[in-house]
Design an enzyme around this catalytic site. Structure first.
Site, mmCIF file in Angstrom:
data_model
loop_
_atom_site.group_PDB
_atom_site.id
_atom_site.type_symbol
_atom_site.label_atom_id
_atom_site.label_comp_id
_atom_site.label_asym_id
_atom_site.label_seq_id
_atom_site.Cartn_x
_atom_site.Cartn_y
_atom_site.Cartn_z
ATOM 1 N N GLU A 1 0.846 -1.202 0.000
ATOM 2 C CA GLU A 1 0.000 0.000 0.000
ATOM 3 C C GLU A 1 0.880 1.251 0.000
ATOM 4 O O GLU A 1 1.888 1.306 0.710
ATOM 5 C CB GLU A 1 -0.877 -0.024 1.246
ATOM 6 C CG GLU A 1 -1.755 1.194 1.451
ATOM 7 C CD GLU A 1 -2.548 1.115 2.740
ATOM 8 O OE1 GLU A 1 -3.559 1.820 2.859
ATOM 9 O OE2 GLU A 1 -2.156 0.352 3.650
ATOM 10 N N LYS B 1 -9.423 3.160 -2.165
ATOM 11 C CA LYS B 1 -9.689 2.493 -0.876
ATOM 12 C C LYS B 1 -11.005 2.975 -0.268
ATOM 13 O O LYS B 1 -11.223 4.168 -0.084
ATOM 14 C CB LYS B 1 -8.532 2.781 0.079
ATOM 15 C CG LYS B 1 -8.584 2.026 1.399
ATOM 16 C CD LYS B 1 -7.327 2.324 2.200
ATOM 17 C CE LYS B 1 -7.283 1.584 3.517
ATOM 18 N NZ LYS B 1 -6.051 1.896 4.286
ATOM 19 N N CYS C 1 -5.528 -3.037 2.472
ATOM 20 C CA CYS C 1 -5.229 -3.029 3.904
ATOM 21 C C CYS C 1 -6.481 -3.141 4.782
ATOM 22 O O CYS C 1 -7.044 -4.226 4.920
ATOM 23 C CB CYS C 1 -4.413 -1.776 4.231
ATOM 24 S SG CYS C 1 -3.473 -1.920 5.785
#
Length: 259
Positions: free
Chosen positions: A44, A111, A145
């Site tokens: 990430e 995200k 994540c």
């Protein structure tokens, strides 16, 4: 494609130092390609880290970095997955994956779930849609994540026909067991391979444990990078996944009308 050689690349991301991170990734992609990799997953925000004070400025360099990744993906015949900051236009940035398929940007994903504990919700803007990328290797679902803690997202990707899920991350100590358990759970419950790349070493005040993994459709860990910088590779078998799903027909036995 019935078999895919997948690689997870982990390293100590240098916060705010795009050139150093890009140099490392250039070399790592060449190494995994020499070992036969067809898919490479990066951590990430691999190009910048969470350099909060300069993220909006650093995000202006992402287009150029993506362009180089496109060239590298052609040179090494790779599909590359990793996230970088993308300008959001309001002094915040998106945390964005570019799925690059041998030079082509096959899809982008921003995200969805922002980790408020570390202030992501103030520096970043959340995305608005899930992403399933149509690539030369098949349908690749992507999450980032903290998204891993929300099983609904991975299940949606599975229901939409994902052949595997990729997870770029910066997941710090001391939550190693959460990382390992959640990655295996997403693979087991969705009967899908998972390829996850984490950062390692000290980055700012946080210590990252690595443990980048390639996990098969049964939840078996085929490769684990440990805590030091490096790359791990493993072969994923779509035919075996199809046979496993026929043996244990979880999707056919679902009762979505009741939940």
């Amino acid at each position: 494609m019935q078999q895919i050689i997948a690689a997870a690349i982990q390293f100590n991301v240098q916060q705010g130092d795009v050139e150093a991170n890009l140099s490392h990734v250039r070399d790592a992609l060449a190494r995994v390609a020499d070992r036969g990799a067809q898919l490479a997953v990066l951590p990430e925000l691999w190009s910048t880290g969470f350099a909060y004070r300069t993220l909006t400025e650093l995000a202006q360099r992402t287009d150029a970095v993506v362009a180089e990744l496109q060239e590298l993906s052609v040179r090494h015949n790779l599909v590359i997955v990793g996230s970088q900051p993308e300008p959001a236009g309001d002094n915040r940035v998106f945390n964005t994956i570019h799925v690059i398929d041998r030079g082509r940007i096959a899809a982008t994903y921003r995200k969805l779930h922002l980790f408020s504990l570390l202030g992501e919700d103030t520096a970043f803007k959340g995305g608005e849609r899930w992403c399933l990328a149509e690539t030369s290797l098949g349908k690749i679902g992507v999450i980032i994540c903290y998204d891993l803690r929300f099983p609904e997202l991975s299940r949606r990707l599975a229901l939409e026909g994902a052949d595997l899920i990729c997870v770029p991350a910066q997941w710090p100590k001391p939550r190693q067991e959460h990382w390992r358990t959640l990655l295996r759970a997403r693979a087991i419950e969705n009967q899908l391979p998972v390829v996850a790349a984490n950062a390692c070493g000290l980055i700012g005040k946080l210590d990252f444990f690595g443990m980048s993994m390639v996990i098969d459709h049964c939840g078996e860990v085929l490769a684990d990078a440990g805590e030091r910088p490096g790359e791990v590779l493993a072969t994923l078998d779509r035919q075996a996944m199809t046979a496993w799903r026929a043996q244990i027909p979880c999707f056919a036995d679902r009762r979505p009308d009741l939940y």
